[in-house]
Design a protein around this motif. Sequence first.
Motif, short mmCIF file in Angstrom:
data_model
loop_
_atom_site.label_atom_id
_atom_site.label_comp_id
_atom_site.label_asym_id
_atom_site.label_seq_id
_atom_site.Cartn_x
_atom_site.Cartn_y
_atom_site.Cartn_z
N TRP A 101 0.83 -1.19 0.03
CA TRP A 101 0.11 0.12 0.03
C TRP A 101 0.67 1.37 0.15
O TRP A 101 0.23 2.33 -0.65
CB TRP A 101 -1.05 0.11 1.27
N THR A 102 1.96 1.30 0.54
CA THR A 102 2.95 2.54 0.78
C THR A 102 3.87 2.92 -0.06
O THR A 102 3.96 3.72 -0.85
CB THR A 102 3.17 2.50 2.20
N ASP A 103 4.83 1.86 -0.11
CA ASP A 103 5.89 1.83 -1.31
C ASP A 103 6.66 0.59 -1.21
O ASP A 103 7.02 0.05 -0.47
CB ASP A 103 6.88 2.96 -0.41
N PRO A 104 6.39 -0.05 -2.30
CA PRO A 104 7.19 -1.28 -2.92
C PRO A 104 8.70 -1.38 -2.55
O PRO A 104 9.04 -2.33 -2.51
CB PRO A 104 6.56 -1.64 -4.20
N GLN A 105 9.32 -0.21 -2.35
CA GLN A 105 10.63 -0.18 -2.25
C GLN A 105 11.24 -0.51 -0.69
O GLN A 105 12.21 -0.67 -0.48
CB GLN A 105 11.22 0.93 -2.62
N THR A 106 10.25 -0.62 0.08
CA THR A 106 10.38 -0.59 1.53
C THR A 106 11.13 -1.88 2.05
O THR A 106 10.80 -2.94 1.30
CB THR A 106 9.27 -0.88 2.46
N SER A 140 12.24 -4.08 -10.16
CA SER A 140 12.23 -2.99 -9.06
C SER A 140 10.79 -2.44 -9.35
O SER A 140 10.62 -1.66 -10.23
CB SER A 140 13.27 -2.26 -8.88
N LEU A 141 9.94 -2.84 -8.51
CA LEU A 141 8.69 -1.87 -8.54
C LEU A 141 8.86 -0.93 -8.10
O LEU A 141 9.51 -0.58 -6.78
CB LEU A 141 7.52 -2.89 -7.81
N GLN A 142 8.03 0.35 -8.65
CA GLN A 142 8.31 1.87 -8.36
C GLN A 142 6.96 2.36 -7.99
O GLN A 142 5.85 1.83 -8.45
CB GLN A 142 8.98 2.60 -9.40
N LEU A 143 6.95 3.45 -7.16
CA LEU A 143 5.73 4.07 -7.05
C LEU A 143 5.27 4.90 -8.40
O LEU A 143 6.16 5.21 -9.32
CB LEU A 143 5.80 5.07 -5.94
N ILE A 144 4.04 4.86 -8.54
CA ILE A 144 3.66 5.76 -9.76
C ILE A 144 3.93 7.21 -9.71
O ILE A 144 3.68 7.89 -8.71
CB ILE A 144 2.06 5.56 -10.08
N GLU A 145 4.70 7.59 -10.90
CA GLU A 145 5.25 8.87 -10.89
C GLU A 145 6.14 9.32 -9.65
O GLU A 145 6.29 10.59 -9.42
CB GLU A 145 3.98 9.97 -11.07
N GLY A 146 6.54 8.38 -8.75
CA GLY A 146 7.37 8.33 -7.81
C GLY A 146 6.79 9.27 -6.58
O GLY A 146 7.58 9.53 -5.61
N LYS A 147 5.53 9.15 -6.64
CA LYS A 147 4.76 9.95 -5.35
C LYS A 147 3.97 8.98 -4.69
O LYS A 147 3.21 8.11 -5.07
CB LYS A 147 3.72 10.92 -6.02
N ARG A 148 3.92 9.22 -3.25
CA ARG A 148 3.31 8.38 -2.38
C ARG A 148 2.04 9.16 -1.92
O ARG A 148 2.05 10.31 -1.76
CB ARG A 148 4.06 8.06 -1.33
N ARG A 149 0.96 8.40 -1.96
CA ARG A 149 -0.46 8.93 -1.65
C ARG A 149 -0.24 9.15 -0.11
O ARG A 149 0.06 8.42 0.81
CB ARG A 149 -1.41 7.84 -1.61
N PRO A 150 -0.88 10.35 0.33
CA PRO A 150 -0.82 10.81 1.67
C PRO A 150 -1.28 9.73 2.68
O PRO A 150 -1.04 9.54 3.95
CB PRO A 150 -1.49 12.28 1.94
N ASP A 151 -2.68 9.23 2.30
CA ASP A 151 -3.28 8.17 3.16
C ASP A 151 -2.83 6.82 2.98
O ASP A 151 -3.42 5.93 3.32
CB ASP A 151 -4.75 8.33 2.82
N SER A 152 -1.74 6.55 2.32
CA SER A 152 -1.18 5.12 2.05
C SER A 152 -0.87 4.56 3.28
O SER A 152 -0.96 3.04 3.14
CB SER A 152 -0.01 5.22 1.35
N THR A 153 -0.74 5.06 4.38
CA THR A 153 -0.23 4.11 5.49
C THR A 153 -1.61 3.54 6.46
O THR A 153 -1.40 2.92 7.05
CB THR A 153 0.53 4.98 6.71
N ARG A 154 -2.67 4.23 5.96
CA ARG A 154 -3.92 4.06 6.67
C ARG A 154 -4.33 2.65 6.68
O ARG A 154 -4.70 2.01 7.55
CB ARG A 154 -4.94 5.00 6.40
N PRO A 155 -4.32 2.05 5.38
CA PRO A 155 -4.67 0.61 5.40
C PRO A 155 -3.59 -0.31 5.92
O PRO A 155 -4.19 -1.36 6.31
CB PRO A 155 -4.74 0.24 3.87
#
Length: 304
Positions: A101-106, A140-155
């Motif tokens: 949900w947050t960042d596939p690079q974690t 390596s999977l990446q975030l779309i356009e390199g941006k993380r959604r502000p609410d991506s940690t809620r789920p």
Amino acid sequence: MSTDAFAGDLYFGLAGLSVEQPLVFTRGISLKSTYAYMMEPVIMAFKPAEPGKPHSGPWKETQGLGSREITAQLHVPEAAGKDTNERFQIASTIIFLLRLWTDPQTTMPVASNVAFAEVPASKSGAAALIRFEDRRHFFSLQLIEGKRRPDSTRPVTEYFEATHTLMRDSPEFRLVANAFETGQFIENTALVLVSLWGALEAIFSPSTSELRFRVSSLIAAYLTPLGEERLTLQKKIAALYDKRSAAAHGKPKHGSDDLLQTFELIRKVLVRFIQDRKMPTKDELEGRLFGVKPTIAKKPGSAR
């Protein structure tokens, strides 16, 4: 290293993740920002060691190994799990959700029995550090356009318990989750494609007949309502399945975009499993395919 050192609270160092506000989970688990720099030197000796003795000098540090910048700390208290193994499984579940949900690079390069901010001041030998996840990313999977959604940690916090239960109790869910997790670390993309589709087939087509149509239709029915959108998705999934078949028979025709689309498909399926908090049954999948609601069995003695 003895596991006795990890019998209490556990602290997992995460790389590739920025935590602006601390996250609080059930069971007293928390995730917050921290900092540590993990260096990975390798020392070489150049003379054979005598029996029972260490290698003598001179020693030389090699170069070229990677280093990791630890930017977040996941704290799993002793009471969060019945034993050390379950606490490590809890950490793995949370890392999986962060990647989903947050960042596939974690990544989770290191675990400690002491909070990272307290390690420098701890007594000699008190801090036990164990290294994890030093595998190389081949896809390596990446975030779309390199941006993380502000609410991506809620789920991640909302669905932690449901996901941990699925990981523990459902071999089918673990199969799909592991295929998604390990796919980035396999060098041969044909093997990755076959692995991802093999996991989907295990859920959406336990029968071996008409795999292409059955798998693509049931996945489309599971993810979308009846109508044009479902038909369009079914055709798209069937086309991806053709690439899987070519790869499985030694004549790969897929490109990186086909692999990326398959990863995204399996991600959507995993998200749906988690949001439903259960795995779909064969009857439920076929009912969705034909627009039929599943029959709820009546309890003995209930009114008709």
